[in-house]
Design a protein around this motif. Structure first.
Motif, PDB file in Angstrom:
ATOM      1  N   HIS A  54     -25.666  45.672  18.844  1.00 42.80           N
ATOM      2  CA  HIS A  54     -27.317  45.425  19.327  1.00 42.80           C
ATOM      3  C   HIS A  54     -26.611  45.802  21.100  1.00 42.80           C
ATOM      4  CE1 HIS A  54     -30.663  42.259  19.592  1.00 42.80           C
ATOM      5  NE2 HIS A  54     -30.020  42.171  20.676  1.00 42.80           N
ATOM      6  N   PRO A  55     -27.284  46.521  21.558  1.00 42.21           N
ATOM      7  CA  PRO A  55     -27.099  47.067  23.040  1.00 42.21           C
ATOM      8  C   PRO A  55     -28.083  46.135  23.990  1.00 42.21           C
ATOM      9  CG  PRO A  55     -28.949  48.407  22.333  1.00 42.21           C
ATOM     10  CD  PRO A  55     -28.407  47.373  20.588  1.00 42.21           C
ATOM     11  N   ARG A  56     -27.584  44.754  23.787  1.00 46.29           N
ATOM     12  CA  ARG A  56     -27.826  44.003  24.567  1.00 46.29           C
ATOM     13  C   ARG A  56     -26.292  43.108  24.978  1.00 46.29           C
ATOM     14  NH1 ARG A  56     -32.428  42.795  22.069  1.00 46.29           N
ATOM     15  NH2 ARG A  56     -34.834  42.984  23.095  1.00 46.29           N
TER      16      ARG A  56
ATOM     17  N   THR B   7     -21.345  40.417  29.683  1.00 44.92           N
ATOM     18  CA  THR B   7     -22.208  39.983  31.174  1.00 44.92           C
ATOM     19  C   THR B   7     -23.012  41.118  31.549  1.00 44.92           C
ATOM     20  OG1 THR B   7     -20.421  39.786  32.724  1.00 44.92           O
ATOM     21  CG2 THR B   7     -21.860  37.707  31.883  1.00 44.92           C
ATOM     22  N   SER B   8     -21.692  42.282  31.137  1.00 42.96           N
ATOM     23  CA  SER B   8     -21.767  43.580  31.378  1.00 42.96           C
ATOM     24  C   SER B   8     -21.654  44.152  30.684  1.00 42.96           C
ATOM     25  CB  SER B   8     -21.431  43.900  32.805  1.00 42.96           C
ATOM     26  OG  SER B   8     -21.885  44.992  33.829  1.00 42.96           O
TER      27      SER B   8
ATOM     28  N   CYS C 189     -23.105  37.187  17.811  1.00 42.11           N
ATOM     29  CA  CYS C 189     -23.414  35.815  17.685  1.00 42.11           C
ATOM     30  C   CYS C 189     -24.078  35.351  19.574  1.00 42.11           C
ATOM     31  CB  CYS C 189     -23.843  34.603  16.717  1.00 42.11           C
ATOM     32  SG  CYS C 189     -24.477  33.015  17.188  1.00 42.11           S
ATOM     33  N   PRO C 190     -24.606  35.004  19.986  1.00 42.39           N
ATOM     34  CA  PRO C 190     -24.783  34.615  21.450  1.00 42.39           C
ATOM     35  C   PRO C 190     -24.708  33.286  21.583  1.00 42.39           C
ATOM     36  CG  PRO C 190     -26.875  35.542  21.030  1.00 42.39           C
ATOM     37  CD  PRO C 190     -26.150  35.517  19.541  1.00 42.39           C
TER      38      PRO C 190
ATOM     39  N   LEU D 170     -15.895  38.419  22.617  1.00 41.48           N
ATOM     40  CA  LEU D 170     -15.689  39.417  23.249  1.00 41.48           C
ATOM     41  C   LEU D 170     -15.416  39.866  25.167  1.00 41.48           C
ATOM     42  CD1 LEU D 170     -19.240  41.048  22.290  1.00 41.48           C
ATOM     43  CD2 LEU D 170     -17.152  42.327  21.326  1.00 41.48           C
ATOM     44  N   ALA D 171     -15.641  38.232  25.234  1.00 43.29           N
ATOM     45  CA  ALA D 171     -14.954  37.422  26.076  1.00 43.29           C
ATOM     46  C   ALA D 171     -13.218  38.198  27.037  1.00 43.29           C
ATOM     47  CB  ALA D 171     -15.650  36.379  26.360  1.00 43.29           C
ATOM     48  N   ASN D 172     -12.565  38.076  25.863  1.00 45.13           N
ATOM     49  CA  ASN D 172     -10.954  37.934  25.586  1.00 45.13           C
ATOM     50  C   ASN D 172     -10.719  39.460  25.039  1.00 45.13           C
ATOM     51  OD1 ASN D 172      -8.568  37.837  25.781  1.00 45.13           O
ATOM     52  ND2 ASN D 172      -8.106  36.513  24.876  1.00 45.13           N
ATOM     53  N   PRO D 173     -11.188  41.044  25.569  1.00 43.30           N
ATOM     54  CA  PRO D 173     -10.439  41.770  24.377  1.00 43.30           C
ATOM     55  C   PRO D 173      -9.259  42.483  24.117  1.00 43.30           C
ATOM     56  CG  PRO D 173     -11.914  42.157  26.337  1.00 43.30           C
ATOM     57  CD  PRO D 173     -11.622  41.152  26.901  1.00 43.30           C
TER      58      PRO D 173
END
Length: 313
Positions: free
Chosen positions: A162-164, A139-140, A94-95, A109-112
């Motif tokens: 979701h490939p974004r 971001t990438s 969810c963005p 996802l920001a903190n693997p």
């Protein structure tokens, strides 16, 4: 190929899922908009309605859980198990800004390393199998290989990609090179999600990726509820719409919220009708239920149906 209905907050609620299945059967699974457990660890009246006993619905539904706290996830998974469900889905995609700011959804996802610890905790104790809905990173897409390595450490029932990246929200092109990387390197089954908004796009995807066993579709199925089966007549679409409206009028106890919910639906559905801009604009502006009914009747009875929607979203 299996077909799943994506969870869409404010659109694919329990009323919509039940009526969509009644009018347009054929989907393999409906994923529920997320359940976000709180410190109270009780289901509200709305949450109980949105998470009915699994044996009370005639189709397969998968609850989705949104949290960054393993104990809360496990409580929600246990609650789902007690209500008869056989799988839960972790929302790691969810963005929404408010969600990500709390470290949930795509914020995971920001903190693997934190994601790894979270997955270790929930997979080691979950009473149900877990699928994961994810993005490529924050971001990438360069973040994705490390994230995929983490997912590969766990028995993910299905990795729905979701490939974004989060920064894109739902805009811009999907990254099919990153999706191909996932297919080649994932140790878990992969499901595709993103920008399959028309029948022709779905057919093209299935031809390009015959090895993919499942796709998840969201906006395309709102814009064309019969996307996966025989083309629907205007009469069938009208019957589906009217059944939704009547249930929402009862559920919400009045027309204001019921029309608001239906207008969200129309922001996608209007694209299925030729020359729908004028009546669609009138529909967005009206606050009167009788006028709303007249406008929708004109749409269904006066405007030609397209074979596929022409998305404007």
């Amino acid at each position: 190929m299996r077909h799943y209905f994506a969870p869409m907050e404010g659109l694919t609620d329990s009323v919509f899922r039940r009526l969509h299945h009644q009018f347009f059967p054929g989907l393999d699974r409906y994923y529920m908009p997320f359940l976000s457990p709180t410190i109270h660890r009780t289901l509200t009246q709305k949450e109980q309605r949105e998470l009915p006993m699994a044996d009370s619905v005639p189709f397969t539904a998968i609850p989705q859980i949104l949290t960054k706290i393993p104990e809360d996830f496990l409580w929600a998974a246990q609650t789902c198990a007690e209500r008869g469900y056989r799988e839960v889905n972790l929302n790691a995609g969810c963005p929404s800004g408010t969600v990500v700011a709390k470290g949930k959804g795509a914020g995971l996802l920001a903190n693997p390393d934190g994601l790894d610890r979270f997955l270790d905790a929930v997979f080691s104790a979950s009473p149900l199998p877990i699928s994961v809905k994810t993005r490529l990173g924050m971001t990438s897409a360069e973040e994705f290989p490390k994230l995929l390595d983490i997912f590969n450490r766990y028995p993910v029932r299905e990795l729905i990609i979701h490939p974004r990246v989060r920064q894109q929200f739902y805009d811009g092109a999907v990254d099919m090179a990153a999706f191909r990387y996932a297919l080649a390197n994932s140790k878990n089954p992969v499901c595709y999600n993103g920008n399959l908004c028309t029948r022709s796009e779905l057919v093209a995807f299935e031809q390009a990726f015959p090895q993919v066993e499942a796709v998840m579709i969201g906006r395309g199925l709102i814009g064309n509820p019969a996307m996966l089966g025989p083309a629907a007549s205007a009469q069938m679409l009208e019957a589906f719409h009217d059944a939704l409206l009547e249930e929402y009028l009862t559920l919400f106890g009045g027309s204001r919220n019921a029309m608001f919910r239906m207008k969200e639906n129309w922001s996608y559905l209007i694209c299925l009708f030729e020359n729908g801009e004028k009546l669609g604009k009138m529909l967005r502006k009206t606050t009167d239920l009788a006028q709303y009914r007249l406008i929708t009747a004109r749409i269904f009875r006066e405007l030609p149906l397209r074979d596929d929607p022409v998305p404007t979203w």
